[in-house]
Design an enzyme around this catalytic site. Sequence first.
Site, short mmCIF file in Angstrom:
data_model
loop_
_atom_site.label_atom_id
_atom_site.label_comp_id
_atom_site.label_asym_id
_atom_site.label_seq_id
_atom_site.Cartn_x
_atom_site.Cartn_y
_atom_site.Cartn_z
N ALA A 189 0.87 -1.21 -0.13
CA ALA A 189 0.13 0.08 -0.14
C ALA A 189 0.91 1.34 -0.10
CB ALA A 189 -0.77 0.07 1.32
N GLY A 204 0.53 -5.19 0.75
CA GLY A 204 -0.46 -5.09 0.04
C GLY A 204 -0.27 -5.92 -1.45
N GLU A 259 -0.56 -9.63 -0.55
CA GLU A 259 -2.01 -9.73 -0.51
C GLU A 259 -2.88 -9.75 -1.94
OE1 GLU A 259 -2.13 -6.40 2.48
OE2 GLU A 259 -3.19 -7.94 3.74
N GLU A 277 4.43 -5.53 7.45
CA GLU A 277 3.49 -4.17 8.07
C GLU A 277 4.10 -4.12 9.70
OE1 GLU A 277 2.32 -6.74 6.12
OE2 GLU A 277 0.81 -5.89 4.66
N1 COA Z 1 4.78 3.25 -0.65
C1 COA Z 1 4.95 4.71 -1.07
N2 COA Z 1 6.09 4.49 -1.90
C2 COA Z 1 6.76 3.45 -2.14
C3 COA Z 1 6.63 2.23 -1.53
C4 COA Z 1 5.36 2.09 -0.71
N3 COA Z 1 4.83 1.11 -0.26
N4 COA Z 1 7.82 1.18 -1.61
C5 COA Z 1 8.50 2.03 -2.33
N5 COA Z 1 7.90 3.39 -2.37
C6 COA Z 1 9.00 4.31 -3.38
C7 COA Z 1 10.19 4.79 -2.49
O1 COA Z 1 9.48 5.84 -1.52
C8 COA Z 1 11.02 5.61 -3.59
O2 COA Z 1 10.37 6.82 -3.80
P1 COA Z 1 11.23 7.96 -4.11
O3 COA Z 1 12.29 7.60 -5.21
O4 COA Z 1 10.43 8.96 -4.31
O5 COA Z 1 12.23 8.12 -2.62
C9 COA Z 1 10.65 4.53 -4.69
O6 COA Z 1 9.49 3.80 -4.27
C10 COA Z 1 11.73 3.41 -4.67
O7 COA Z 1 11.95 2.72 -3.44
P2 COA Z 1 13.09 2.70 -2.78
O8 COA Z 1 13.00 2.43 -1.09
O9 COA Z 1 14.14 3.86 -2.87
O10 COA Z 1 13.94 1.34 -3.39
P3 COA Z 1 14.93 0.16 -2.68
O11 COA Z 1 15.30 -0.81 -3.72
O12 COA Z 1 15.91 0.79 -1.84
O13 COA Z 1 13.80 -0.55 -1.70
C11 COA Z 1 11.79 -1.81 -0.75
C12 COA Z 1 12.73 -1.20 -2.28
C13 COA Z 1 10.73 -2.56 -1.70
C14 COA Z 1 12.84 -2.66 -0.16
C15 COA Z 1 11.60 -0.54 -0.19
O14 COA Z 1 10.97 0.52 -1.08
C16 COA Z 1 10.35 -0.71 0.91
O15 COA Z 1 10.78 -1.55 1.83
N6 COA Z 1 9.19 -0.28 0.40
C17 COA Z 1 8.25 -0.43 1.62
C18 COA Z 1 7.69 -2.13 1.23
C19 COA Z 1 6.56 -2.00 2.70
O16 COA Z 1 6.98 -1.73 3.78
N7 COA Z 1 5.39 -2.33 2.04
C20 COA Z 1 4.09 -2.69 3.01
C21 COA Z 1 3.29 -1.44 3.03
S1 COA Z 1 2.02 -1.51 4.28
#
Ligand code: COA
Length: 260
Positions: free
Chosen positions: A67, A112, A115, A135
């Site tokens: 999400a 999400g 999911e 989460e």
């Molecule tokens: N919501 C909003 N934005 C998200 C996102 C999310 N769930 N997951 C990634 N992004 C965005 C980042 O903020 C970043 O944006 P920016 O370039 O404007 O800063 C872009 O996507 C790239 O992500 P980044 O974190 O820089 O890539 P990474 O390769 O370093 O890491 C992940 C990848 C997936 C490990 C990391 O983005 C992450 O942990 N995301 C959240 C996952 C999560 O907790 N999901 C459950 C949500 S309930």
Amino acid sequence: MEFDALQYTRDDDGIVVLTINRPDALNALNTAVMDDLDRAFRTARSDDAVRGVVLTGAGEKAFVAGADIAQFPDLDAVSGHRFAARGQAVFNRIEQMTKPVVAAVNGFALGGGCELAMACHLRVASEQAQFGQPEVNLGILPGYGGTQRLPRLVGHGIATELLLTGQRIGADRAHAIGLVNRVVAPDALLDEARALVGTIASKAPLAVAMALQALRASDQPLADGQRYEAALFGQACATDDFQEGVDAFLNRRSPEFSGA
Ligand code: COA
């Protein structure tokens, strides 16, 4: 078909490929994506030319990274409840599709995203895919059905570990625990998912729809599920395609199903 947050294409075989299209945010599910997903699946459901759906994410990095966390700071008890209920309803409608829906998981399927993949009927993963329910790192729990679908797919013990640790797992481990059906090289992913939908679409459509309905009842008590199965079996016996399938078998020819 015009959508803001996803691409909707239907090929000559009636297979729709839905591509969630926010690669800069790793295809995170914001309100626009959820609205478009809902509309796209309603469209696919009501279009008789559609035989099945492949759902994937744009770019090489993510299926869906969860999400949209940027929308989280505004959530409180009331809006959080509404947020989860709305997501569950959208995902339930995907699961309730009577045509096959295959997730082609091309990268991160987190929160999400995991999911969403679980709400699809089948999952094909690229070797680069990663799955997880992180989460707990954010002070929440999955809200789009993850606490319910994950244990049904992989068993209570492994689901508990994944949900409580928030750890990410790779495609091979996801395959070993039954979270995904197949793992393929990244450049073979879409073809494999399309082929899987095509195989299912070549079967009797009403029988496929009824099998999906019966499968959804498999979390009911056995006797209730079996009563439902028997009722559906009776309905299947009243279809033209049942006559056709049996006749084709007995006469050693390929069946030509009409969907009636
Ligand atoms: N919501 C909003 N934005 C998200 C996102 C999310 N769930 N997951 C990634 N992004 C965005 C980042 O903020 C970043 O944006 P920016 O370039 O404007 O800063 C872009 O996507 C790239 O992500 P980044 O974190 O820089 O890539 P990474 O390769 O370093 O890491 C992940 C990848 C997936 C490990 C990391 O983005 C992450 O942990 N995301 C959240 C996952 C999560 O907790 N999901 C459950 C949500 S309930």
